[in-house]
Design a protein around this motif. Sequence first.
Motif, PDB file in Angstrom:
ATOM      1  N   THR A   1       0.868  -1.185   0.000  1.00 44.04           N
ATOM      2  CA  THR A   1       0.000   0.000   0.000  1.00 44.04           C
ATOM      3  C   THR A   1       0.895   1.222   0.000  1.00 44.04           C
ATOM      4  O   THR A   1       2.055   1.152   0.398  1.00 44.04           O
ATOM      5  CB  THR A   1      -0.922   0.036   1.235  1.00 44.04           C
ATOM      6  N   ARG A   2       0.338   2.354  -0.407  1.00 40.89           N
ATOM      7  CA  ARG A   2       1.216   3.526  -0.540  1.00 40.89           C
ATOM      8  C   ARG A   2       0.646   4.713   0.231  1.00 40.89           C
ATOM      9  O   ARG A   2       0.660   4.726   1.447  1.00 40.89           O
ATOM     10  CB  ARG A   2       1.436   3.855  -2.013  1.00 40.89           C
ATOM     11  N   HIS A   3       0.155   5.711  -0.485  1.00 34.85           N
ATOM     12  CA  HIS A   3      -0.214   6.965   0.160  1.00 34.85           C
ATOM     13  C   HIS A   3      -1.653   6.944   0.677  1.00 34.85           C
ATOM     14  O   HIS A   3      -2.551   7.605   0.137  1.00 34.85           O
ATOM     15  CB  HIS A   3       0.005   8.140  -0.804  1.00 34.85           C
ATOM     16  N   VAL A   4      -1.845   6.163   1.729  1.00 37.94           N
ATOM     17  CA  VAL A   4      -3.127   6.121   2.429  1.00 37.94           C
ATOM     18  C   VAL A   4      -2.829   6.111   3.925  1.00 37.94           C
ATOM     19  O   VAL A   4      -1.706   5.829   4.347  1.00 37.94           O
ATOM     20  CB  VAL A   4      -3.961   4.873   2.047  1.00 37.94           C
TER      21      VAL A   4
ATOM     22  N   LEU B   1      -2.780   4.795   7.789  1.00 37.45           N
ATOM     23  CA  LEU B   1      -2.478   3.461   8.299  1.00 37.45           C
ATOM     24  C   LEU B   1      -3.761   2.647   8.457  1.00 37.45           C
ATOM     25  O   LEU B   1      -3.789   1.447   8.180  1.00 37.45           O
ATOM     26  CB  LEU B   1      -1.741   3.566   9.638  1.00 37.45           C
TER      27      LEU B   1
ATOM     28  N   LYS C   1      -6.492   2.846   6.630  1.00 39.99           N
ATOM     29  CA  LYS C   1      -6.904   2.381   5.310  1.00 39.99           C
ATOM     30  C   LYS C   1      -5.954   1.316   4.784  1.00 39.99           C
ATOM     31  O   LYS C   1      -6.374   0.382   4.094  1.00 39.99           O
ATOM     32  CB  LYS C   1      -6.984   3.557   4.333  1.00 39.99           C
ATOM     33  N   ALA C   2      -4.670   1.469   5.096  1.00 39.72           N
ATOM     34  CA  ALA C   2      -3.698   0.469   4.650  1.00 39.72           C
ATOM     35  C   ALA C   2      -4.039  -0.903   5.221  1.00 39.72           C
ATOM     36  O   ALA C   2      -3.989  -1.912   4.502  1.00 39.72           O
ATOM     37  CB  ALA C   2      -2.290   0.880   5.069  1.00 39.72           C
TER      38      ALA C   2
ATOM     39  N   GLN D   1       4.454  -3.612   4.007  1.00 35.08           N
ATOM     40  CA  GLN D   1       2.991  -3.617   4.019  1.00 35.08           C
ATOM     41  C   GLN D   1       2.375  -2.221   3.958  1.00 35.08           C
ATOM     42  O   GLN D   1       1.247  -2.072   3.510  1.00 35.08           O
ATOM     43  CB  GLN D   1       2.486  -4.364   5.261  1.00 35.08           C
ATOM     44  N   TYR D   2       3.099  -1.223   4.401  1.00 32.29           N
ATOM     45  CA  TYR D   2       2.557   0.139   4.320  1.00 32.29           C
ATOM     46  C   TYR D   2       3.707   1.120   4.146  1.00 32.29           C
ATOM     47  O   TYR D   2       4.886   0.775   4.330  1.00 32.29           O
ATOM     48  CB  TYR D   2       1.705   0.491   5.542  1.00 32.29           C
ATOM     49  N   HIS D   3       3.386   2.318   3.768  1.00 31.59           N
ATOM     50  CA  HIS D   3       4.350   3.331   3.347  1.00 31.59           C
ATOM     51  C   HIS D   3       5.513   3.490   4.313  1.00 31.59           C
ATOM     52  O   HIS D   3       6.681   3.277   3.970  1.00 31.59           O
ATOM     53  CB  HIS D   3       3.597   4.666   3.166  1.00 31.59           C
TER      54      HIS D   3
ATOM     55  N   GLN E   1      -6.730  -2.519   3.364  1.00 33.10           N
ATOM     56  CA  GLN E   1      -6.358  -2.932   2.013  1.00 33.10           C
ATOM     57  C   GLN E   1      -5.513  -4.207   1.984  1.00 33.10           C
ATOM     58  O   GLN E   1      -5.236  -4.734   0.910  1.00 33.10           O
ATOM     59  CB  GLN E   1      -5.595  -1.794   1.319  1.00 33.10           C
TER      60      GLN E   1
END
Length: 349
Positions: A177-180, A182, A184-185, A276-278, A188
Motif C-alpha cells: 500500500t502507498r499513500h493512504v 495506516l 486504510k492500509a 505492508q505500508y508506506h 487494504q
Amino acid sequence: MNDRTVPVLALTVGDPVGIGPEITAMTLAEYAGTPDHHGIAVGDASAVRRGAQAAGLDVEVRTVTDFATPPAGEGVIDVFDIDVLGDREPAWGVVDATAGRAAVAAIEAATAAAMAGEVDGVVTGPINKEAIWASGSEHLGHTEMLGELTGVTEQDTMFVVRSRTNPEHHLRIFFATRHVSLRKALDQLTKERQQDSIRRALQALEVYGVDEPTLAVAAVNPHGGENGAFGREELDEIIPACEELREQGLKVVGPIPADSVFHQGLEGRFPGVLSQYHDQGHIAAKTYDFDGTISVTVGLPILRTSVDHGTAFDIAGQGKADPGTMRSAYLAAVDYAPYVPRMRAAYGS
C-alpha cells in the motif's frame, strides 16, 4: 534503438528554483569525463548555470541539441536546453508557475527521449507539486505524469538500498500500500492484494536483473501477530496469500516480523522485501541510508530513477544542498541501464 557502448542518461533538473539545479550540476560535474557513462541535464540551461554557480563549481555548461552528442570531458556539463524560462531568473525558493512549467517540460523531453531510445534512462530531480499545479498541470506528481507519457496505468515504487557490508548487494523494497492512512492500509491488506503485490514485485526483481528471485514478505503486526494475539492480518490474509503462492512454485518467504526482515535482506538472505505500508519500508531504508536510498518506478517501459526528497526551498541557491541522493540515483541508473530491453519487453504496450 541504439548502438551505444555506454549508457546515456537524462537528468531532469526538477523545479529550477529548488535545489535541483545545484545537485544536478554537482552530480554531472563529478562524473564529467568518466568513460563508462554520460549524463546530460534536461532543463533550462540558465537554471543549470545558476545552479552550478550557487554550488561553487568551476565548470562550463554546454548546450546540446542532440542526446547523441559525445561528452566534452572533465569540466564540462552538458544540458539539453528546454528554454522555458527565457531571460527570467525567478527567485530561489518561491513557488513560481513558470518554474513549474519548466519542470514539466523537462520531464516531457526526457521521457520522449527515453521512449525513442535516444537515452537509456531518466533520473528525475525534485519537483514542487504546488508549482506544477500553478502551471496548469493536473498531475499529482512524477509517477502519474510518467504513466501518461508512456501509456502505462499501473506503476510501483521500488526502493533500492545498497548494503554497506556487501556493496554489490542491493536490497529492493516494494510496497503493498502507498499513500493512504495506516487505518486504510490495514483495510487494504487482503489476500488478493497481497498476491498481486507479491507477483508484481517478483516480476520487477527479474526485470531489474535478479534471476530466480526470492521475495520476503514483511508482517504488519508486532512479532508477526503472535498467532493472532496482536492482530489477525497475518492469519487471515498474509499467510494464506504466501502459502498459496509457494504452492504454485513462487519463491516467497514470510511473513517475517518487520523489525528483522529488512536487516535480513541487507545481509543478503533475499534481494527483495514487500513492505505492508508506506512508512514501514521508508523508515527502514532511510534510517539505514538516507542519501543512498533511491526510488525506481517499475512498470514503465523506460528506466526511471529518482531522488527521494523534495525541492528544499529553504536552502535553494545557498550552496548548502547535498547531492548524495542524486548521485545515488544516477549511479543506480547506470547499474540498471543494461536491463532496459527487459523493461520494454515486460511493460511495453
